[in-house]
Design an enzyme around this catalytic site. Structure first.
Site, PDB file in Angstrom:
ATOM      1  N   ILE A   5     -33.232  42.254  34.252  1.00 16.25           N
ATOM      2  CA  ILE A   5     -34.546  41.817  34.721  1.00 16.25           C
ATOM      3  C   ILE A   5     -34.667  40.326  34.468  1.00 16.25           C
ATOM      4  CG2 ILE A   5     -37.003  42.318  34.685  1.00 16.25           C
ATOM      5  CD1 ILE A   5     -36.546  44.771  33.095  1.00 16.25           C
TER       6      ILE A   5
ATOM      7  N   TYR B 276     -37.952  55.200  31.987  1.00 16.55           N
ATOM      8  CA  TYR B 276     -38.718  54.236  32.785  1.00 16.55           C
ATOM      9  C   TYR B 276     -38.230  54.073  34.220  1.00 16.55           C
ATOM     10  CZ  TYR B 276     -35.110  51.092  30.847  1.00 16.55           C
ATOM     11  OH  TYR B 276     -33.939  50.519  30.451  1.00 16.55           O
TER      12      TYR B 276
ATOM     13  N   ARG C  33     -25.626  51.072  29.127  1.00 19.52           N
ATOM     14  CA  ARG C  33     -25.637  50.230  30.305  1.00 19.52           C
ATOM     15  C   ARG C  33     -24.303  49.520  30.493  1.00 19.52           C
ATOM     16  NH1 ARG C  33     -29.585  45.209  31.681  1.00 19.52           N
ATOM     17  NH2 ARG C  33     -28.684  44.376  29.784  1.00 19.52           N
TER      18      ARG C  33
ATOM     19  N   LYS D 105     -43.693  45.792  37.305  1.00 20.55           N
ATOM     20  CA  LYS D 105     -42.940  46.317  38.438  1.00 20.55           C
ATOM     21  C   LYS D 105     -43.854  46.508  39.646  1.00 20.55           C
ATOM     22  CE  LYS D 105     -39.968  48.882  35.255  1.00 20.55           C
ATOM     23  NZ  LYS D 105     -39.553  50.175  34.679  1.00 20.55           N
TER      24      LYS D 105
ATOM     25  N   ASP E  56     -37.683  47.313  22.838  1.00 21.65           N
ATOM     26  CA  ASP E  56     -36.515  46.601  22.344  1.00 21.65           C
ATOM     27  C   ASP E  56     -35.515  47.600  21.775  1.00 21.65           C
ATOM     28  OD1 ASP E  56     -34.919  44.491  21.844  1.00 21.65           O
ATOM     29  OD2 ASP E  56     -36.152  43.606  20.265  1.00 21.65           O
TER      30      ASP E  56
ATOM     31  N   ASP F 118     -32.666  35.692  19.893  1.00 20.01           N
ATOM     32  CA  ASP F 118     -32.852  35.978  21.316  1.00 20.01           C
ATOM     33  C   ASP F 118     -33.396  34.743  22.027  1.00 20.01           C
ATOM     34  OD1 ASP F 118     -32.100  38.469  20.601  1.00 20.01           O
ATOM     35  OD2 ASP F 118     -33.966  39.476  21.154  1.00 20.01           O
ATOM     36  N   ALA F 119     -34.282  34.005  21.322  1.00 19.72           N
ATOM     37  CA  ALA F 119     -34.907  32.836  21.943  1.00 19.72           C
ATOM     38  C   ALA F 119     -33.852  31.771  22.249  1.00 19.72           C
ATOM     39  CB  ALA F 119     -35.984  32.273  21.029  1.00 19.72           C
TER      40      ALA F 119
ATOM     41  N   LYS G 180     -41.988  46.332  27.213  1.00 19.80           N
ATOM     42  CA  LYS G 180     -40.553  46.067  27.212  1.00 19.80           C
ATOM     43  C   LYS G 180     -40.038  46.494  25.847  1.00 19.80           C
ATOM     44  CE  LYS G 180     -37.060  42.732  28.599  1.00 19.80           C
ATOM     45  NZ  LYS G 180     -36.071  43.112  27.601  1.00 19.80           N
TER      46      LYS G 180
ATOM     47  N   CYS H  46     -42.527  34.640 -15.798  1.00 15.82           N
ATOM     48  CA  CYS H  46     -42.806  33.698 -16.865  1.00 15.82           C
ATOM     49  C   CYS H  46     -43.841  34.378 -17.754  1.00 15.82           C
ATOM     50  CB  CYS H  46     -43.377  32.409 -16.269  1.00 15.82           C
ATOM     51  SG  CYS H  46     -44.330  31.433 -17.430  1.00 15.82           S
TER      52      CYS H  46
ATOM     53  N   CYS I  35     -39.087  29.218 -17.054  1.00 15.54           N
ATOM     54  CA  CYS I  35     -40.070  28.956 -15.998  1.00 15.54           C
ATOM     55  C   CYS I  35     -39.962  27.500 -15.565  1.00 15.54           C
ATOM     56  CB  CYS I  35     -41.465  29.251 -16.532  1.00 15.54           C
ATOM     57  SG  CYS I  35     -42.763  28.688 -15.432  1.00 15.54           S
TER      58      CYS I  35
ATOM     59  N   LYS J 115     -41.936  37.832  28.528  1.00 16.94           N
ATOM     60  CA  LYS J 115     -41.523  37.924  27.134  1.00 16.94           C
ATOM     61  C   LYS J 115     -42.554  37.313  26.191  1.00 16.94           C
ATOM     62  CE  LYS J 115     -37.136  37.825  26.303  1.00 16.94           C
ATOM     63  NZ  LYS J 115     -35.867  38.452  26.017  1.00 16.94           N
TER      64      LYS J 115
ATOM     65  N   CYS K 258     -49.322  29.095 -18.745  1.00 13.74           N
ATOM     66  CA  CYS K 258     -48.453  28.330 -17.858  1.00 13.74           C
ATOM     67  C   CYS K 258     -49.298  27.676 -16.760  1.00 13.74           C
ATOM     68  CB  CYS K 258     -47.415  29.269 -17.239  1.00 13.74           C
ATOM     69  SG  CYS K 258     -46.564  28.562 -15.825  1.00 13.74           S
TER      70      CYS K 258
ATOM     71  N   CYS L 188     -43.386  25.553 -16.848  1.00 11.35           N
ATOM     72  CA  CYS L 188     -43.761  25.315 -18.243  1.00 11.35           C
ATOM     73  C   CYS L 188     -42.575  25.387 -19.196  1.00 11.35           C
ATOM     74  CB  CYS L 188     -44.849  26.292 -18.685  1.00 11.35           C
ATOM     75  SG  CYS L 188     -44.275  27.998 -18.831  1.00 11.35           S
TER      76      CYS L 188
ATOM     77  N   GLU M 191     -45.408  48.012  32.022  1.00 11.56           N
ATOM     78  CA  GLU M 191     -44.858  48.824  30.934  1.00 11.56           C
ATOM     79  C   GLU M 191     -44.520  47.940  29.747  1.00 11.56           C
ATOM     80  OE1 GLU M 191     -41.419  50.613  32.723  1.00 11.56           O
ATOM     81  OE2 GLU M 191     -42.612  51.586  34.275  1.00 11.56           O
TER      82      GLU M 191
HETATM   83  S1  IVH Z   1     -36.624  48.601  33.979  1.00 11.28           S
HETATM   84  C1  IVH Z   1     -33.846  46.656  36.963  1.00 11.28           C
HETATM   85  N1  IVH Z   1     -38.428  48.980  32.146  1.00 11.28           N
HETATM   86  O1  IVH Z   1     -34.959  45.535  29.345  1.00 11.28           O
HETATM   87  C2  IVH Z   1     -34.871  47.142  36.066  1.00 11.28           C
HETATM   88  N2  IVH Z   1     -36.384  47.983  31.489  1.00 11.28           N
HETATM   89  O2  IVH Z   1     -33.203  42.985  30.586  1.00 11.28           O
HETATM   90  C3  IVH Z   1     -34.328  48.146  35.145  1.00 11.28           C
HETATM   91  N3  IVH Z   1     -36.229  47.491  29.089  1.00 11.28           N
HETATM   92  O3  IVH Z   1     -31.787  46.374  29.146  1.00 11.28           O
HETATM   93  C4  IVH Z   1     -34.959  48.144  33.837  1.00 11.28           C
HETATM   94  N4  IVH Z   1     -38.200  48.275  28.551  1.00 11.28           N
HETATM   95  O4  IVH Z   1     -33.201  48.380  28.880  1.00 11.28           O
HETATM   96  C5  IVH Z   1     -37.201  48.510  32.409  1.00 11.28           C
HETATM   97  N5  IVH Z   1     -40.113  49.422  30.613  1.00 11.28           N
HETATM   98  C6  IVH Z   1     -38.893  48.958  30.886  1.00 11.28           C
HETATM   99  C7  IVH Z   1     -38.067  48.431  29.877  1.00 11.28           C
HETATM  100  C8  IVH Z   1     -36.808  47.939  30.228  1.00 11.28           C
HETATM  101  C9  IVH Z   1     -37.103  47.710  28.090  1.00 11.28           C
HETATM  102  C10 IVH Z   1     -34.917  46.848  28.906  1.00 11.28           C
HETATM  103  C11 IVH Z   1     -33.819  47.464  29.684  1.00 11.28           C
HETATM  104  C12 IVH Z   1     -32.883  46.328  29.989  1.00 11.28           C
HETATM  105  C13 IVH Z   1     -33.667  45.124  29.656  1.00 11.28           C
HETATM  106  C14 IVH Z   1     -33.749  44.207  30.831  1.00 11.28           C
END
Ligand code: IVH
Length: 702
Positions: free
Chosen positions: A89, A235, A143, A300, A124, A39-40, A122, A436, A418, A324, A441, A421, A120
């Site tokens: 987001i 959410y 989505r 938010k 995964d 992801d990074a 985030k 071993c 090993c 993040k 050893c 040894c 909130e």
């Molecule tokens: S709000 C426009 N709240 O993060 C805002 N999203 O890149 C709508 N996600 O795929 C999303 N936890 O599924 C919101 N507490 C949270 C979330 C959250 C995880 C995910 C979401 C989306 C991704 C945003």
């Protein structure tokens, strides 16, 4: 730009290459649930493209991945266009990004007043939308690319935390139309059980809980989804009609909870931007102890009126940002695989990696556990791999990126001797480890000595790995007692050893001779006896002689004394059997005798401090309200005796708040910051028990 003029053609090419790569990775991630990069790495490419597009608006394009969400849907599933797109987001990676976001929000709203945010986790998992008509669930979608989602209604209906029928607590009519949005996740426990099952059935395991959740949702047969441990946290909402006017995002969440949805318990309403930073830091520390994966926090703007005024770009609303966490996964390559011999002879394959920075730490090695693990994951020398580092755990290879194979990779074979040894190595049937079998050893001796002198054991200051290796290689130290025969002149003959350091080491050895019973037991390196078991044994027996003479029943009884091991008779028997066998061996009896003859003096006091109450030691407590059974001074004395600290005010550095009767504003502050709060009973229990049992689930790193 920094280095003068760049050729516009180069920039255009780079932009195109980034767009193409991001499209490909979107597809791997969103459609195939099988990403090829961390992801990074994705986030870095994304940011680079965003920056180039901002600096060169002449190359802007409506179908750039920066202005779109997700990826086109899977052809196998039915799709539907939604009325209100599910946007993405924007990401923040530093505190400065967060303050910038707050500044942008205030500028847009032309407001100098502090903005209130709801914060909130985030989660995964997989974003989904549920459409309710007159309270009935009529459609559920992924989505997808934001506008077009895949229809998975029947699958979503199998998830218990998704109500099929909406009901308010007061039985009033549910909204006429309501689109509810949330994240479907799989808990870590559920994920590892699922993967165990898959391995037993020779199915390929999922790389992580998110991929497992995605794969479980996008099934053509709902019975498959039903058998998977999924849950949903709500959410937000999309389109709606027939609902009251709500002033804030948090009120909306409460409405959703009232209708039967699950709202995440870590949601924090009405916080300021400074609180946001504190809460983020705190959550980062508890991240590993949560039962599910999160990759950051979502911030938010709480007021729905302000949200409306802020609006959205084509990709994301302006009222929300995701902060993040530092990445825990990165991709790199396996340069070689070597064998490490542990203190019990276990031969562990370890991967040498091209060094890569993960979450601020350079990683160049990852454990491969054993032979079976390597063939299960099909890890070869030369492979590109996804590496994960979580907390203090040794980095691990999550999976091989098979798309990166060239055909020049080499398959690993476990050796039958090993490496240290040369003795024969054996693999006992039913065990994963190759061992071993030579107790002399040098590699095993080194590891045993390192363990013996480490923190939690004899804790000999300055007795580092390099020193131990020299001492064993030169045959100066072969058994524990040899350490206590070391003198200054012997040490001074070693590499890189001055007078001063030699003296310091001699003094540290001398000091270590005073040792608590539990640390002494731990230092012996008895198989299956970690710090926790050592503490239990030390508490149950008067002295080492009594322990050495104990039978399996007595040992089992000693280990039964905490809730932690109460239910697991088999595990307990493994430990008691191992202890019994250790002390039956005449060599080990001799070893204990030699240590005592060398002047080691075991302390048998059973005070709290000797038992190292891990829930209290090193922790900061804040008290609020009146305690029934302790005066404040008594409470302070107890905490300090057990190695903890008392502070007068709550901050993000507070570990626990103890709330008595009529607590004050400190309680509120603790709630806002997410500091664990305990009542007087819990406090009394942990301060008296010293069992290492955590007062909060997941609060104990062991
Ligand atoms: S709000 C426009 N709240 O993060 C805002 N999203 O890149 C709508 N996600 O795929 C999303 N936890 O599924 C919101 N507490 C949270 C979330 C959250 C995880 C995910 C979401 C989306 C991704 C945003």
């Amino acid at each position: 730009m920094d280095d003068g003029v760049k050729d516009p053609a180069d920039i255009k090419n780079r932009i195109q290459a980034l767009r193409e790569a991001l499209r490909h990775h979107n597809y791997r991630y969103y459609v195939q649930d099988d990403p090829e990069i961390s992801d990074a790495a994705y986030d870095r490419m994304f940011r680079e493209l965003q920056e180039l597009e901002t600096a060169h608006p002449e190359f802007a394009s409506a179908d750039s991945p920066t202005s779109r969400v997700g990826a086109p849907p899977d052809a196998a599933l039915k799709t539907v266009r939604r009325s209100v797109p599910m946007l993405s987001i924007n990401n923040a990676f530093t505190d400065a990004d967060i303050y910038d976001f707050d500044k942008r929000v205030r500028k847009h709203l032309r407001s100098d007043d502090p903005i209130r945010y709801t914060m909130e986790l985030k989660l995964d998992g997989i974003a989904v939308e549920l459409v309710y008509q007159d309270g009935m669930l009529i459609q559920g979608t992924t989505r997808g690319d934001g506008v077009t989602g895949e229809v998975i209604t029947a699958n979503l209906k199998t998830i218990k935390t998704i109500p099929g029928l909406l009901r308010r607590q007061d039985n009033s009519f549910p909204p006429q139309r309501l689109e509810v949005r949330g994240e479907v996740i799989m808990t870590r426990d559920g994920f590892s059980r699922l993967n165990d099952d898959r391995l037993r059935n020779n199915d390929p395991p999922f790389a992580n809980a998110r991929n497992a959740a995605a794969g479980s949702l996008r099934q053509l047969d709902p019975a498959v989804t039903a058998a998977r441990p999924l849950m949903m946290f709500a959410y937000g909402i999309g389109d709606f009609s027939g609902i009251d006017h709500y002033a804030s995002h948090y009120d909306l969440l409460c409405m959703l909870a009232d209708l039967g949805f699950t709202i995440n318990e870590y949601t924090r309403p009405g916080v300021t931007i400074n609180d946001v930073i504190d809460i983020f830091r705190h959550t980062e520390t508890i991240r590993e102890s949560l039962p599910y994966d999160i990759d950051g926090m979502v911030i938010k703007v709480d007021s729905l009126e302000q949200q409306r005024l802020l609006g959205a770009t084509s990709r994301s609303p302006r009222w929300v940002i995701a902060y993040k966490f530092a990445a825990v996964q990165e991709t790199t390559t396996v340069e070689s695989i070597e064998i490490q011999v542990g203190r019990t002879g276990t031969m562990t394959p370890v991967a040498n990696l091209r060094p890569v920075r993960i979450g601020g730490v350079m990683v160049s090695r990852a454990t491969l556990h054993n032979e079976d693990e390597i063939s299960r994951k099909d890890i070869r020398v030369g492979d590109t791999v996804l590496v994960q580092r979580a907390g203090d755990v040794i980095p691990e290879i999550v999976k091989v990126i098979t798309a990166g194979r060239t055909g020049r990779e080499t398959i690993f074979r476990m050796r039958d001797t090993c490496p240290a040894c040369g003795s024969r190595a054996i693999r006992i049937q039913g065990e994963a480890a190759t061992r071993c079998v030579n107790p002399f050893c040098p590699a095993q001796i080194k590891e045993r000595i390192k363990h013996f002198s480490s923190k939690g054991a004899f804790d000999i200051d300055g007795f580092g790995d390099k020193l131990v290796e020299q001492l064993v290689d030169r045959d100066i130290v072969r058994s524990f007692a040899d350490i206590f025969r070391l003198d200054r002149s012997v040490l001074m003959n070693l590499d890189r050893m001055g007078e001063k350091s030699a003296d310091n080491i001699i003094a540290a050895i001398e000091k270590s001779k005073q040792i608590d019973f539990n640390a002494f037991l731990y230092s012996l390196g008895i198989r299956h006896v970690g710090e926790h078991a050592a503490r239990l044994l030390a508490d149950a027996f008067n002295d080492v002689e009594q322990l050495m003479a104990a039978g399996t029943d007595q040992l089992d009884e000693a280990l039964r004394r905490t809730e932690k091991s109460a239910g697991k008779k088999e595990e307990r028997l493994v430990v008691s059997d191992s202890v019994k066998r250790f002390f039956e061996d005449p060599h080990n009896q001799e070893l204990v005798r030699q240590l005592i003859d060398s002047g080691v003096s075991i302390s048998y006091r059973r005070s709290l401090t000797s038992r190292e109450n891990r829930d209290v030691s090193g922790k900061t407590f804040v008290f609020t309200g009146t305690l029934k059974n302790f005066s404040r001074d008594e409470a302070r004395a107890l905490v300090e005796q057990a190695g903890g600290r008392i502070s007068g005010s709550v901050s993000s550095r507070t570990d626990y708040v103890v709330a008595g009767a009529d607590p004050g504003s400190k309680l509120e502050k603790a709630e806002t910051l997410g500091v664990p709060i305990m009542d007087e009973e819990t406090f009394a229990r942990i301060i008296r028990s010293g069992t290492g049992e955590a007062p909060f689930p997941g609060g104990d790193p062991q």
